[in-house]
Scaffold this motif. Structure first.
Motif, PDB file in Angstrom:
ATOM      1  N   LEU A 234       0.831  -1.206   0.000  1.00 31.86           N
ATOM      2  CA  LEU A 234       0.000   0.000   0.000  1.00 31.86           C
ATOM      3  C   LEU A 234       0.865   1.255   0.000  1.00 31.86           C
ATOM      4  N   VAL A 235       1.927   1.222   0.764  1.00 36.85           N
ATOM      5  CA  VAL A 235       2.824   2.370   0.851  1.00 36.85           C
ATOM      6  C   VAL A 235       3.465   2.659  -0.509  1.00 36.85           C
ATOM      7  N   GLU A 236       3.822   1.605  -1.249  1.00 32.09           N
ATOM      8  CA  GLU A 236       4.422   1.807  -2.571  1.00 32.09           C
ATOM      9  C   GLU A 236       3.453   2.517  -3.512  1.00 32.09           C
ATOM     10  N   ALA A 241       1.594   7.614  -6.151  1.00 34.00           N
ATOM     11  CA  ALA A 241       0.551   8.616  -6.344  1.00 34.00           C
ATOM     12  C   ALA A 241       1.017   9.990  -5.875  1.00 34.00           C
ATOM     13  N   LEU A 242       1.695  10.034  -4.741  1.00 35.36           N
ATOM     14  CA  LEU A 242       2.122  11.302  -4.171  1.00 35.36           C
ATOM     15  C   LEU A 242       3.208  11.961  -5.022  1.00 35.36           C
ATOM     16  N   ILE A 252      -5.320   6.686  -9.894  1.00 33.04           N
ATOM     17  CA  ILE A 252      -5.202   5.228  -9.998  1.00 33.04           C
ATOM     18  C   ILE A 252      -4.359   4.663  -8.859  1.00 33.04           C
ATOM     19  N   GLY A 253      -3.281   5.358  -8.474  1.00 39.03           N
ATOM     20  CA  GLY A 253      -2.458   4.901  -7.360  1.00 39.03           C
ATOM     21  C   GLY A 253      -3.252   4.826  -6.062  1.00 39.03           C
ATOM     22  N   PHE A 254      -4.013   5.866  -5.778  1.00 37.72           N
ATOM     23  CA  PHE A 254      -4.839   5.871  -4.570  1.00 37.72           C
ATOM     24  C   PHE A 254      -5.958   4.827  -4.663  1.00 37.72           C
ATOM     25  N   TYR A 255      -6.512   4.643  -5.870  1.00 39.43           N
ATOM     26  CA  TYR A 255      -7.570   3.644  -6.033  1.00 39.43           C
ATOM     27  C   TYR A 255      -7.034   2.238  -5.775  1.00 39.43           C
ATOM     28  N   HIS A 256      -5.813   1.958  -6.190  1.00 36.98           N
ATOM     29  CA  HIS A 256      -5.223   0.633  -5.957  1.00 36.98           C
ATOM     30  C   HIS A 256      -5.111   0.320  -4.470  1.00 36.98           C
ATOM     31  N   ILE A 257      -4.936   1.350  -3.655  1.00 37.34           N
ATOM     32  CA  ILE A 257      -4.892   1.143  -2.208  1.00 37.34           C
ATOM     33  C   ILE A 257      -6.244   0.642  -1.715  1.00 37.34           C
ATOM     34  N   MET A 258      -7.312   1.224  -2.213  1.00 35.60           N
ATOM     35  CA  MET A 258      -8.660   0.771  -1.847  1.00 35.60           C
ATOM     36  C   MET A 258      -8.918  -0.636  -2.385  1.00 35.60           C
ATOM     37  N   ILE A 422      -7.077   4.287   5.026  1.00 38.08           N
ATOM     38  CA  ILE A 422      -6.976   2.841   4.829  1.00 38.08           C
ATOM     39  C   ILE A 422      -5.590   2.339   5.243  1.00 38.08           C
ATOM     40  N   ILE A 423      -4.537   3.051   4.835  1.00 41.20           N
ATOM     41  CA  ILE A 423      -3.176   2.647   5.190  1.00 41.20           C
ATOM     42  C   ILE A 423      -2.990   2.645   6.709  1.00 41.20           C
ATOM     43  N   ILE A 424      -3.458   3.693   7.362  1.00 34.42           N
ATOM     44  CA  ILE A 424      -3.276   3.808   8.818  1.00 34.42           C
ATOM     45  C   ILE A 424      -4.121   2.807   9.577  1.00 34.42           C
ATOM     46  N   ASN A 425      -5.385   2.675   9.162  1.00 39.86           N
ATOM     47  CA  ASN A 425      -6.300   1.801   9.903  1.00 39.86           C
ATOM     48  C   ASN A 425      -6.114   0.316   9.600  1.00 39.86           C
TER      49      ASN A 425
END
Length: 430
Positions: A234-236, A241-242, A252-258, A422-425
């Motif tokens: 997720l961090v990658e 994205a950042l 798309i980068g943020f969506y892949h985290i979801m 999502i990353i934190i929780n």
């Protein structure tokens, strides 16, 4: 735009350098000084330009009069600008390609006074800001201007890019001339590896005062040691994205985290649904209809036909948001970033994807997560699907990178803060 409004806007554009230019205006003229030489721009000059400009059809930072078409174009990112040498820009400015059979000529040029007139007319003095030159650089640029008229000065200060210019011996529609321009730009990209995009929004020319990124901590001494271990995959995606300037890559980068949790949360939901049926006091494993109820539920949830799969993915997104995202915290993050952006999501649909408006403050609404998921998912589909089927395109929408990038940019804060939650929780203790 009348003379008074024009003078006020020019005054604002030149504001950082007004003292150096000895800038001033009255009812009849604008005056300014470069290298101890005074220059004037009169109301008669303005009225003549206004008459000329209004002869053109202006649309999305291009002008057309039936025989000519001029559209501002720019390199799309910082890396492209670094590679684009001044020498090559000079060569492009001198280039004219002529199609003798069709009587069409293609060229690049400095943005005309008529088109600059429309830019100034659209300029919002409350929202726009220009990068300042160091004083010595400003003096040198002014002194080396080949023409020191007001519009050359504006072009230098605002750093206006080039324009693509199409000229036809016979009258053509705007759409025809625009097609010629787009084809010419493709040939430039194909042969020189330089991509020019048509400037279609004021944001493409001048940045707004609100930046995309905001530091949460300004004093490095406030930084604490980490307490959580975050999922590396997720961090990658988060870093990608950042780091990107492209809103498409960011989204798309943020969506892949979801998306990472879709299977997990979906299976959890199936398990809970089956468990609820089995634990219900009215359930009997000896009744066929009760067993069929479980079978039907599982079949419905796991059906792999295309449309049902998309439907289940949307549901998985909703379940992911419910599991990891606290709406109140999301509102706080968004409001801290931009005090008006929550209202923007409430009133503004994503036009290219038909992404739903969403009132995040309506926390008691049982369908809040569903509507939030719909906005995100419809926009995701518009980004990744580009089928030629016109009916399907109209239904889903298709993202056009150079036309819709500014609108997509407005979705990035929402995607970022959801992804961070999502990353934190989903993290574990170090």
């Amino acid at each position: 735009m009348d003379w008074v409004e024009f003078c006020q806007k020019i005054s604002e554009i030149l504001k950082p350098w007004k003292r150096k230019l000895l800038f001033g205006y009255d009812d009849n003229k604008i005056i300014y000084t470069i290298a101890a030489q005074e220059y004037q721009y009169t109301i008669e000059d303005f009225n003549q330009l206004k008459q000329n400009a209004e002869h053109y059809d202006f649309k999305r930072y291009s002008i057309c009069d039936g025989n000519t078409y001029e559209s501002i174009v720019d390199l799309p990112d910082i890396d492209s600008r670094r590679l684009f040498s001044m020498g090559f820009e000079d060569k492009l400015s001198e280039l004219t390609v002529r199609d003798e059979d069709a009587n069409i000529s293609y060229s690049f040029c400095e943005v005309s006074e008529e088109l600059i007139w429309y830019i100034v007319k659209d300029y919002d003095i409350t929202k726009r800001v220009f990068m300042r030159f160091p004083s010595s650089v400003f003096d040198r640029k002014c002194e080396t201007l080949s023409k020191k008229d007001l519009f050359s000065l504006i072009q230098m200060i605002t750093r206006l890019p080039l324009a693509v210019y199409i000229e036809s011996n016979s009258a053509k529609s705007r759409e025809q001339l625009q097609r010629y321009a787009k084809s010419f730009l493709f040939n430039i990209a194909y042969n020189f590896d330089f991509v020019f995009k048509a400037v279609t929004e004021i944001d493409d020319l001048f940045p707004q005062r609100t930046p995309l990124n905001k530091r949460r901590i300004h004093n490095v001494a406030e930084l604490m040691a980490p307490q959580l271990s975050y999922k590396e995959e997720l961090v990658e995606q988060y870093y990608m994205a950042l780091a990107s300037e492209d809103p498409f890559v960011k989204f798309i980068g943020f969506y892949h985290i979801m998306e990472h949790f879709y299977e997990e949360v979906y299976n959890e939901d199936i398990f809970k649904s089956v468990q609820y049926i089995i634990q219900h006091p009215g359930f009997s494993s000896k009744r066929t209809k009760d067993i069929v109820k479980i079978v039907d539920l599982i079949k419905k949830k796991t059906r792999q036909s295309k449309e049902e799969f998309q439907g289940s993915e949307l549901e998985a997104l909703e379940l992911t948001l419910k599991k990891f995202v606290d709406i109140s915290e999301l509102i706080n993050d968004l409001t801290e970033f931009n005090s008006s952006i929550v209202d923007y999501y409430k009133t503004s649909e994503v036009s290219f994807s038909k992404g739903d408006t969403i009132d995040l403050r309506d926390i008691s609404n049982e369908k809040l997560y569903k509507k939030l998921s719909a906005r995100i998912y419809k926009t995701r589909n518009a980004l990744v699907h580009s089928k030629s089927n016109e009916g399907r395109a109209n239904e889903r929408g298709i993202y056009k990178p150079f036309d819709n990038s500014q609108e997509l940019l407005m979705e990035i804060p929402l995607m970022r803060y959801i992804s961070e939650a999502i990353i934190i929780n989903s993290a574990s203790t170090l």
